[in-house]
Scaffold this motif. Sequence first.
Motif, PDB file in Angstrom:
ATOM      1  N   GLY A 270       0.918  -0.999   0.087  1.00  0.00           N
ATOM      2  CA  GLY A 270       0.529   0.174  -0.358  1.00  0.00           C
ATOM      3  C   GLY A 270       0.947   1.153  -0.087  1.00  0.00           C
ATOM      4  O   GLY A 270       0.269   2.429   0.005  1.00  0.00           O
ATOM      5  N   PHE A 271       2.050   1.230  -0.365  1.00  0.00           N
ATOM      6  CA  PHE A 271       3.210   2.167   0.285  1.00  0.00           C
ATOM      7  C   PHE A 271       3.906   2.500  -1.545  1.00  0.00           C
ATOM      8  O   PHE A 271       3.166   1.995  -2.043  1.00  0.00           O
ATOM      9  CB  PHE A 271       4.309   1.924   0.952  1.00  0.00           C
ATOM     10  N   GLY A 272       4.318   3.331  -2.035  1.00  0.00           N
ATOM     11  CA  GLY A 272       5.352   3.861  -2.764  1.00  0.00           C
ATOM     12  C   GLY A 272       3.949   3.876  -3.849  1.00  0.00           C
ATOM     13  O   GLY A 272       4.575   3.907  -4.910  1.00  0.00           O
ATOM     14  N   ALA A 273       2.627   4.951  -3.744  1.00  0.00           N
ATOM     15  CA  ALA A 273       1.956   5.569  -4.351  1.00  0.00           C
ATOM     16  C   ALA A 273       2.757   7.208  -5.421  1.00  0.00           C
ATOM     17  O   ALA A 273       2.083   7.333  -5.850  1.00  0.00           O
ATOM     18  CB  ALA A 273       1.009   6.400  -4.034  1.00  0.00           C
ATOM     19  N   GLY A 274       4.259   7.235  -4.778  1.00  0.00           N
ATOM     20  CA  GLY A 274       4.567   8.634  -4.895  1.00  0.00           C
ATOM     21  C   GLY A 274       3.828   9.804  -4.602  1.00  0.00           C
ATOM     22  O   GLY A 274       3.505  10.795  -5.481  1.00  0.00           O
ATOM     23  N   MET A 275       2.819   9.635  -3.582  1.00  0.00           N
ATOM     24  CA  MET A 275       2.652  10.495  -2.486  1.00  0.00           C
ATOM     25  C   MET A 275       3.375  11.085  -1.787  1.00  0.00           C
ATOM     26  O   MET A 275       2.779  11.829  -0.852  1.00  0.00           O
ATOM     27  CB  MET A 275       0.778  10.450  -2.875  1.00  0.00           C
ATOM     28  N   GLY A 276       4.325  10.785  -1.140  1.00  0.00           N
ATOM     29  CA  GLY A 276       4.762  10.346   0.499  1.00  0.00           C
ATOM     30  C   GLY A 276       4.883  12.174   0.277  1.00  0.00           C
ATOM     31  O   GLY A 276       5.054  12.869   1.062  1.00  0.00           O
ATOM     32  N   LEU A 277       6.248  12.818  -0.628  1.00  0.00           N
ATOM     33  CA  LEU A 277       6.724  13.918  -0.521  1.00  0.00           C
ATOM     34  C   LEU A 277       5.678  15.184  -0.602  1.00  0.00           C
ATOM     35  O   LEU A 277       5.239  16.260   0.394  1.00  0.00           O
ATOM     36  CB  LEU A 277       8.096  13.989  -1.373  1.00  0.00           C
ATOM     37  N   PRO A 278       5.061  14.655  -1.632  1.00  0.00           N
ATOM     38  CA  PRO A 278       3.931  15.553  -1.999  1.00  0.00           C
ATOM     39  C   PRO A 278       2.896  15.920  -0.651  1.00  0.00           C
ATOM     40  O   PRO A 278       2.748  16.726  -0.025  1.00  0.00           O
ATOM     41  CB  PRO A 278       3.020  15.013  -2.675  1.00  0.00           C
ATOM     42  N   ASN A 279       2.701  14.454  -0.165  1.00  0.00           N
ATOM     43  CA  ASN A 279       2.177  14.993   1.082  1.00  0.00           C
ATOM     44  C   ASN A 279       2.492  15.587   2.456  1.00  0.00           C
ATOM     45  O   ASN A 279       1.330  15.985   3.559  1.00  0.00           O
ATOM     46  CB  ASN A 279       1.482  13.409   1.612  1.00  0.00           C
ATOM     47  N   ILE A 280       3.826  15.624   2.620  1.00  0.00           N
ATOM     48  CA  ILE A 280       4.116  15.833   3.697  1.00  0.00           C
ATOM     49  C   ILE A 280       4.557  17.795   3.008  1.00  0.00           C
ATOM     50  O   ILE A 280       4.294  17.851   3.870  1.00  0.00           O
ATOM     51  CB  ILE A 280       5.873  15.276   3.559  1.00  0.00           C
ATOM     52  N   GLN A 281       5.005  18.645   2.365  1.00  0.00           N
ATOM     53  CA  GLN A 281       5.103  19.292   1.583  1.00  0.00           C
ATOM     54  C   GLN A 281       3.435  20.127   1.813  1.00  0.00           C
ATOM     55  O   GLN A 281       3.684  21.437   2.286  1.00  0.00           O
ATOM     56  CB  GLN A 281       5.322  19.038   0.402  1.00  0.00           C
ATOM     57  N   LYS A 282       2.273  19.301   1.421  1.00  0.00           N
ATOM     58  CA  LYS A 282       0.976  19.475   1.655  1.00  0.00           C
ATOM     59  C   LYS A 282       0.614  20.440   3.218  1.00  0.00           C
ATOM     60  O   LYS A 282      -0.127  20.724   3.737  1.00  0.00           O
ATOM     61  CB  LYS A 282      -0.101  18.602   0.795  1.00  0.00           C
ATOM     62  N   CYS A 283       1.409  19.072   3.810  1.00  0.00           N
ATOM     63  CA  CYS A 283       1.547  19.384   5.304  1.00  0.00           C
ATOM     64  C   CYS A 283       2.061  20.512   6.702  1.00  0.00           C
ATOM     65  O   CYS A 283       1.650  20.442   7.460  1.00  0.00           O
ATOM     66  CB  CYS A 283       1.011  17.982   6.131  1.00  0.00           C
TER      67      CYS A 283
ATOM     68  N   ALA B  30     -12.248   5.529   0.676  1.00  0.00           N
ATOM     69  CA  ALA B  30     -11.968   4.314  -0.160  1.00  0.00           C
ATOM     70  C   ALA B  30     -10.708   3.944  -0.952  1.00  0.00           C
ATOM     71  O   ALA B  30     -10.709   5.115  -1.589  1.00  0.00           O
ATOM     72  CB  ALA B  30     -12.748   4.183  -0.755  1.00  0.00           C
ATOM     73  N   ALA B  31      -9.810   3.190  -0.468  1.00  0.00           N
ATOM     74  CA  ALA B  31      -8.695   3.069  -1.491  1.00  0.00           C
ATOM     75  C   ALA B  31      -7.343   2.166  -0.718  1.00  0.00           C
ATOM     76  O   ALA B  31      -7.891   1.801   0.080  1.00  0.00           O
ATOM     77  CB  ALA B  31      -7.291   4.864  -1.099  1.00  0.00           C
ATOM     78  N   ASP B  32      -7.063   2.004  -2.127  1.00  0.00           N
ATOM     79  CA  ASP B  32      -5.872   0.478  -1.354  1.00  0.00           C
ATOM     80  C   ASP B  32      -4.634   1.302  -1.241  1.00  0.00           C
ATOM     81  O   ASP B  32      -3.443   0.340  -0.980  1.00  0.00           O
ATOM     82  CB  ASP B  32      -5.549  -0.560  -2.193  1.00  0.00           C
ATOM     83  N   LEU B  33      -4.483   2.673  -1.458  1.00  0.00           N
ATOM     84  CA  LEU B  33      -2.764   3.060  -1.102  1.00  0.00           C
ATOM     85  C   LEU B  33      -2.988   4.020  -0.404  1.00  0.00           C
ATOM     86  O   LEU B  33      -3.699   4.642   0.304  1.00  0.00           O
ATOM     87  CB  LEU B  33      -2.384   3.448  -2.852  1.00  0.00           C
ATOM     88  N   LEU B  34      -1.391   3.348   0.823  1.00  0.00           N
ATOM     89  CA  LEU B  34      -1.919   4.164   2.210  1.00  0.00           C
ATOM     90  C   LEU B  34      -1.709   6.081   1.681  1.00  0.00           C
ATOM     91  O   LEU B  34      -2.332   6.740   2.227  1.00  0.00           O
ATOM     92  CB  LEU B  34      -1.043   3.873   2.844  1.00  0.00           C
ATOM     93  N   SER B  35      -1.299   6.212   0.787  1.00  0.00           N
ATOM     94  CA  SER B  35      -0.631   7.323   0.580  1.00  0.00           C
ATOM     95  C   SER B  35      -1.857   7.979   0.520  1.00  0.00           C
ATOM     96  O   SER B  35      -2.315   9.470   0.677  1.00  0.00           O
ATOM     97  CB  SER B  35       0.263   7.547  -0.197  1.00  0.00           C
ATOM     98  N   ASP B  36      -3.044   7.162  -0.312  1.00  0.00           N
ATOM     99  CA  ASP B  36      -4.277   8.797  -1.205  1.00  0.00           C
ATOM    100  C   ASP B  36      -5.162   8.390   0.296  1.00  0.00           C
ATOM    101  O   ASP B  36      -5.613   9.182   0.759  1.00  0.00           O
ATOM    102  CB  ASP B  36      -4.921   7.699  -1.819  1.00  0.00           C
ATOM    103  N   ILE B  37      -4.496   7.380   1.064  1.00  0.00           N
ATOM    104  CA  ILE B  37      -6.031   7.421   2.365  1.00  0.00           C
ATOM    105  C   ILE B  37      -5.151   8.985   3.040  1.00  0.00           C
ATOM    106  O   ILE B  37      -5.524   9.510   3.816  1.00  0.00           O
ATOM    107  CB  ILE B  37      -6.337   5.898   3.547  1.00  0.00           C
ATOM    108  N   LEU B  38      -3.867   8.821   2.941  1.00  0.00           N
ATOM    109  CA  LEU B  38      -3.128   9.915   4.439  1.00  0.00           C
ATOM    110  C   LEU B  38      -3.281  11.463   4.209  1.00  0.00           C
ATOM    111  O   LEU B  38      -3.197  12.497   4.566  1.00  0.00           O
ATOM    112  CB  LEU B  38      -1.879   9.817   4.229  1.00  0.00           C
TER     113      LEU B  38
END
Lengths: 314, 112
Positions: A270-283, B30-38
């Motif tokens: 469930g990791f590695g969506a490529g949203m990690g750093l963008p999410n951090i930046q957003k927060c 609703a998501a299977d990717l944790l980052s999407d939920i975050l």
Amino acid sequence: MSVIGAANGFSVAHELVYTLKVRDAMQKDLVTVTPGTTLREVQGLLREHRISGTPVLENDLLVGIVSLEDIINALDHGHIEESVGRWMTREVVTIQENMPLRRAVEFFQRYQYGRLPVVDAEGRLCGILTQADIVVRLMLELNRMAEEAARRETELLAQAGAATTSGPAVTMEFSVNAGDFDNAGIASARIKSALQERGVDLKVARRAAIATYEAETNIIIHSIGGSVKAQIDADRITIEAADWGPGIEDVERALRPGFSTASELVRAMGFGAGMGLPNIQKCADRFRIESTPGTGTRLHVEIDFDSTTSDGGE
Amino acid sequence: MQLREVALRLGAEELVRPATPDVEIRSAAAADLLSDILATGKDEFVILTGLVSPQVIRTAQVVGALAIFLVRGKHPTQEMIGLAQAHGIPLYTTPLALFESCVRLAPLVEER
């Protein structure tokens, strides 16, 4: 711990019937009779102890088994006052106490018996096992595993990131190991509760927790190890996440939503969506990232307690 | 919509009991990717996911989700159950797929 294709309840139980022994599930408090006991007396014993059968012993040796069915037959055919010796089942299938439960399950399927007398290595009767005993033992074991996980989690949360206070500032430091998904989220949980204890707005606490959690998982997934440090001041929280390498080749690309170098294994979790750093930046209210290939990556995040930045996608 | 009604609509089995089944739910992620939920940034919401991993529980804790529903009848590991208990996060499993689950919770969107 299973990581991928996560074990469901069935396969856990399946594994347990191999690791648990017959002795772990059997009843040890035995009600036994001798060949001289009358079937009428057995009837009373079965009723009194709410059981459906009992082993027959002669000089401490197992010589037979008598069940509720034998009693019903005796009542039907009028020999209820006769002794057990004549009517008991003599060819008794027993199971050794050190056998895995899997073997007992097999026996129950093959012989269709309600109960199996359990014997020790010397062949002496030491217990009795029913299918219900197996089910109860499995349920208890599953509960125990969950309780153990709950206890470990509570302990981890209590021990992690020993806080040091200097003036109004509180500093917490957490070491984060490469590949250690078991502990991912411990630092963020601690930081979130520390902020909530201080009465920091829940949304601000959540943004700090999300940024920390993404930073933690980045270190776990991509680095050879590092640490997360949080400093809570009167008006803000500063989070520093640093690792020892290998560093990011192209930081700008890494900041692009959807870009990821994570492996298939990591994605399946469930990791590695490529949203990690963008999410951090957003927060973050202030965000800085420095990375040197070969040396490591350093992430600096500040979140103001009175900030109105939203972590929201809505 | 109260959590107990969400569970009812999804025909869900309760694996970790909620302390407050009447808590108000206003949305779902609703998501299977944790980052999407975050990244959802929702409040008073539940997580619907097909992902079975202890990290789902930690993610729920981080974002303050009020409950987790595993879809497609997936069962959590005992470790997940323990983690959910430790964090006080109600955990359910529903036989419905992710899409059907969302459809049944459509009133959440209409209530807004």
